[in-house]
Design a protein around this motif. Structure first.
Motif: not given
Length: 174
Positions: A29-40
């Motif tokens: 979805a975002f590439g290798d170097d992205a930071t991913v945050e989950m929103q509930s």
């Protein structure tokens, strides 16, 4: 006879396919170097009604997890993992949106129905850049012979994710 029974029991699981893990899906979805945050996200009953009206799909849950991809602090997109039953077995899709909430792509993460019922990736790519109003089977998007239920499920998932974005994320502070 025993060999036939063993073959029948194991052949059911041969059709099941998991293509990506959750971590691999986030990289997709975002590439290798992205930071991913989950929103509930917990919509109110009024928001649920809005989402269902926009999506033209009944919601099964009042909890949604959206993943926000960021690079250098800037949002580069949103993603949702959608699991549902197609005919009698589960399918899991990754629905990816652009930073401004447009449908970027839909990927199959897991498919447990027989493989001939799975829409090909090139069909999934046709969903990109369509608005929620344009996502309708046999009007703007043609179905796939032999995979009608799977294509309908993919369109419904994309519509649902777009509606959730519009109601719960768009124009709200991050």
């Amino acid at each position: 006879m025993l060999a036939l029974l063993v073959f029948c029991l194991t052949s059911v699981n041969l059709a099941a396919a998991v293509f990506y893990s959750k971590d691999e899906a986030m990289k997709l979805a975002f590439g290798d170097d992205a930071t991913v945050e989950m929103q509930s996200l917990f919509p109110t009953p009024e928001e649920v009604a809005q989402i269902e009206q926009l999506a033209k799909v009944k919601l099964e849950s009042n909890l949604f997890s959206f993943y926000v991809g960021k690079k250098q602090g800037a949002v580069i997109g949103y993603a949702a993992i959608e699991a549902h039953t197609v005919r009698t077995k589960p399918e899991t899709l990754l629905v990816v949106l652009t930073p401004d909430g447009k449908l970027r792509n839909v990927h199959t993460l897991a498919f447990h129905e027989p493989p001939e019922y799975q829409p090909p990736e090139r069909w999934m790519a046709l969903l990109a850049n369509h608005s929620i109003e344009e996502l309708s089977l046999n009007q703007d998007i043609q179905g796939v012979a032999g995979a009608t239920l799977s294509t309908r499920a993919a369109i419904n998932s994309a519509r649902k994710v777009l509606a959730i974005y519009q109601v719960l994320i768009q124009n709200k502070p991050n």
